[in-house]
Scaffold this motif. Structure first.
Motif, short mmCIF file in Angstrom:
data_model
loop_
_atom_site.label_atom_id
_atom_site.label_comp_id
_atom_site.label_asym_id
_atom_site.label_seq_id
_atom_site.Cartn_x
_atom_site.Cartn_y
_atom_site.Cartn_z
N SER A 173 83.34 19.48 49.53
CA SER A 173 82.66 19.65 48.51
C SER A 173 81.71 20.69 48.28
CB SER A 173 81.61 18.35 48.41
OG SER A 173 82.65 17.08 48.54
N ASP A 174 81.54 21.51 49.22
CA ASP A 174 80.81 22.64 48.90
C ASP A 174 81.44 23.79 48.43
OD1 ASP A 174 82.21 23.36 50.93
OD2 ASP A 174 80.70 23.49 52.59
N MET A 175 82.72 23.61 48.11
CA MET A 175 83.58 24.53 47.48
C MET A 175 83.64 25.55 48.29
SD MET A 175 84.74 23.20 44.64
CE MET A 175 85.02 21.68 45.52
N GLN A 176 83.98 25.46 49.55
CA GLN A 176 84.22 26.68 50.41
C GLN A 176 85.87 27.17 50.49
OE1 GLN A 176 81.91 25.71 54.01
NE2 GLN A 176 81.51 27.74 54.30
N HIS A 177 86.55 26.06 50.00
CA HIS A 177 87.90 26.18 49.76
C HIS A 177 88.23 26.83 48.53
CE1 HIS A 177 88.19 23.13 53.30
NE2 HIS A 177 87.68 24.14 53.61
N PRO A 178 89.04 27.85 48.29
CA PRO A 178 89.05 28.31 47.01
C PRO A 178 90.11 27.44 45.92
CG PRO A 178 90.31 29.59 48.54
CD PRO A 178 89.63 28.56 49.36
N VAL A 179 89.87 27.15 44.85
CA VAL A 179 90.74 26.48 44.11
C VAL A 179 91.80 27.18 43.59
CG1 VAL A 179 88.76 24.84 43.11
CG2 VAL A 179 89.27 27.00 41.85
N SER A 180 91.76 28.42 43.92
CA SER A 180 92.92 29.38 43.39
C SER A 180 94.21 29.21 44.14
CB SER A 180 92.53 30.82 43.30
OG SER A 180 91.89 31.09 44.76
N SER A 181 94.00 28.61 45.34
CA SER A 181 95.21 28.22 46.32
C SER A 181 95.86 26.99 45.89
CB SER A 181 94.67 27.78 47.75
OG SER A 181 93.90 28.97 48.09
N ILE A 182 95.43 26.21 44.90
CA ILE A 182 95.86 25.10 44.53
C ILE A 182 97.35 25.28 43.61
CG2 ILE A 182 95.66 22.97 42.78
CD1 ILE A 182 92.91 22.91 44.01
N PRO A 183 97.56 26.25 42.91
CA PRO A 183 98.86 26.38 42.30
C PRO A 183 99.97 26.70 43.08
CG PRO A 183 97.06 27.30 41.05
CD PRO A 183 96.50 26.99 42.17
N GLU A 184 99.67 27.25 44.38
CA GLU A 184 100.46 27.77 45.23
C GLU A 184 100.81 26.43 45.98
OE1 GLU A 184 98.95 30.65 48.10
OE2 GLU A 184 101.04 30.94 48.92
N MET A 185 99.93 25.52 46.26
CA MET A 185 100.10 24.30 47.14
C MET A 185 101.08 23.59 46.09
SD MET A 185 96.38 23.31 48.49
CE MET A 185 95.89 23.80 49.98
N LEU A 186 100.87 23.42 45.00
CA LEU A 186 101.47 22.54 44.24
C LEU A 186 102.97 23.16 44.00
CD1 LEU A 186 99.19 21.96 41.47
CD2 LEU A 186 99.76 20.46 42.94
N ARG A 187 103.16 24.35 44.04
CA ARG A 187 104.62 25.20 43.96
C ARG A 187 105.31 24.60 44.96
NH1 ARG A 187 102.65 29.81 42.65
NH2 ARG A 187 103.22 30.69 44.72
N TYR A 188 104.73 24.82 46.20
CA TYR A 188 105.50 24.52 47.59
C TYR A 188 105.68 22.86 47.53
CZ TYR A 188 105.10 29.03 49.78
OH TYR A 188 105.60 30.23 49.90
N TRP A 189 104.73 22.12 47.17
CA TRP A 189 104.97 20.54 47.10
C TRP A 189 106.28 20.19 46.14
CZ3 TRP A 189 103.09 16.74 43.24
CH2 TRP A 189 103.16 15.40 43.46
N GLU A 190 106.34 21.04 44.92
CA GLU A 190 107.30 20.68 44.10
C GLU A 190 108.89 21.19 44.75
OE1 GLU A 190 107.39 19.04 41.39
OE2 GLU A 190 105.28 19.19 40.59
N GLU A 191 108.58 22.12 45.59
CA GLU A 191 109.97 22.67 46.61
C GLU A 191 110.45 21.47 47.43
OE1 GLU A 191 109.60 26.49 48.09
OE2 GLU A 191 109.10 27.26 46.13
N GLY A 192 109.42 20.46 47.84
CA GLY A 192 110.01 19.65 48.51
C GLY A 192 109.18 19.59 50.06
N TYR A 193 108.12 20.23 49.86
CA TYR A 193 107.23 20.31 51.25
C TYR A 193 106.20 19.24 51.15
CZ TYR A 193 109.42 24.95 52.76
OH TYR A 193 110.03 25.97 53.20
N GLN A 194 105.86 18.47 52.36
CA GLN A 194 105.19 17.34 52.08
C GLN A 194 103.79 17.75 52.68
OE1 GLN A 194 108.45 15.82 54.24
NE2 GLN A 194 108.78 14.01 52.81
N ASP A 195 103.59 18.60 53.47
CA ASP A 195 102.13 19.11 53.97
C ASP A 195 102.17 20.58 53.89
OD1 ASP A 195 99.86 19.38 55.27
OD2 ASP A 195 100.57 18.63 57.20
#
Ligand code: UDP
Ligand code: MG
Length: 324
Positions: A96-118
């Protein structure tokens, strides 16, 4: 139909970060319109006005939902509650302190769509002190050498989990949790991405060396029983040395008629063996204590309110128990 992504945000005394969090979440939703978004805040018994801020967010935008725990349970349990209440097809865990960059989220979603589960994020740079870095390196090495499951280094809770992973984690109801180890333990298709950890903008960190030491100990005992084996090995080695020494003394006495001597050797031996015994007892105690705590089968947490609704016995996730 759009897929739904839950962003899980455990929050403990993060009132000062709430404005930033709100802005960042709207940014995520705005930049990824292909998905439905749920921003699930878990209030982990905050003592400041985090809860009021969260309620305001929820009132202003229904995508913000929240779970209010009955007290402070720690981040691990707060995440567990989040898994129970998340409704998305995938869950992204963020601080919640936003130390994790939201800019990584699109990349995560891309890999998720490719079939990665974690899809887990690994810290590229770390501004931690030398001591903290070294101890954590040593710890991972130790952990990796004593377990058979591969341990992910430099990765924390910042990750995207598919529904199958979330359901798997929901089935693991232990209360002394080391979620980091669980991500590895459950398996499934994993993919690492890199990210830069940001500085904390508001508030202060809730971790100190004592917390970290406890977390590390929990991690060891949750992963592996090898310390117990080490205790046995130490016992065997000590008895062997003792036996050899006994023969030596016997022979010495028989041949040379050596009178009993050596107060220093005796003291050293007694102290050494005593130390090993206490250590072994301590190790056994660590495990026994965990068995004791788990054997009580208490619900891991209690929920006060979920989205303005008082949680009663009717809600399945309310007691943190799962029907199985
Ligand atoms: N947190 C929590 N319960 C706690 C302690 C921390 O939910 O008892 C949350 C906190 O609000 C934050 C996240 O866990 O969202 C990480 O905590 P913090 O930023 O203090 O740790 P650091 O980033 O310094 O490791
Ligand atoms: Mg932080």
């Amino acid at each position: 139909m759009k897929k739904k992504i839950t962003i899980l945000l455990p929050a403990y005394n993060e009132a000062s970060s709430m404005q930033l969090l709100h802005d960042k979440m709207l940014e995520v939703a705005g930049e990824n319109p292909g998905y439905d978004w749920e921003f699930l805040l878990v209030n982990d018994g905050s003592t400041d006005n985090t809860l009021e801020c969260i309620k305001e967010l929820h009132a202003s935008d229904p995508r913000f939902s929240y779970v209010d725990l009955s007290r402070n349970y720690g981040k691990e349990i707060a995440m567990m509650a989040g898994f129970d209440y998340a409704t998305g097809d995938a869950v992204i865990i963020m601080d919640s302190d936003m130390q994790h960059p939201v800019s990584s989220i699109p990349e995560m979603l891309r890999y998720w769509e490719e079939g990665y589960q974690d899809v887990y994020a690994q810290r590229k740079t770390s501004k931690e002190s030398w001591l903290k870095k070294k101890t954590s390196q040593l710890y991972y090495k130790l952990l990796q050498n004593t377990t058979r499951i591969p341990i992910q280094q430099n990765s924390g809770d910042f990750r995207l989990l598919d529904r199958v992973c979330v359901n798997a984690l929901r089935n693991m109801r232990e209360t002394q949790r080391n979620t980091k180890g669980m991500y590895c333990w459950i398996g499934f298709r994993k993919k690492g991405i890199q990210y830069d950890q940001l500085e904390r903008a508001h508030g202060t960190t809730k971790w100190n060396y004592w917390n970290l030491f406890n977390l590390a100990l929990d991690g060891l005992t949750a992963y592996t029983t090898s310390p117990l084996r080490i205790a046995s090995i130490m016992g065997i080695v000590c008895s062997l040395i003792g036996f050899v020494y006994l023969i030596y003394i016997l022979v010495n006495t028989l041949i040379y008629g050596d009178p009993v001597a050596g107060y220093p050797t005796m003291m050293v031996t007694i102290l050494f063996i005593g130390g090993v015994q206490l250590l072994s007892l301590g190790i056994i105690g660590e495990y026994l204590g965990r068995v004791f705590n788990e054997s009580k089968h208490r619900p891991p947490y209690f929920v006060n309110t979920y989205n303005d609704r008082q949680i009663g016995d009717d809600a399945p996730a309310a007691t943190g128990k799962q029907s199985n």
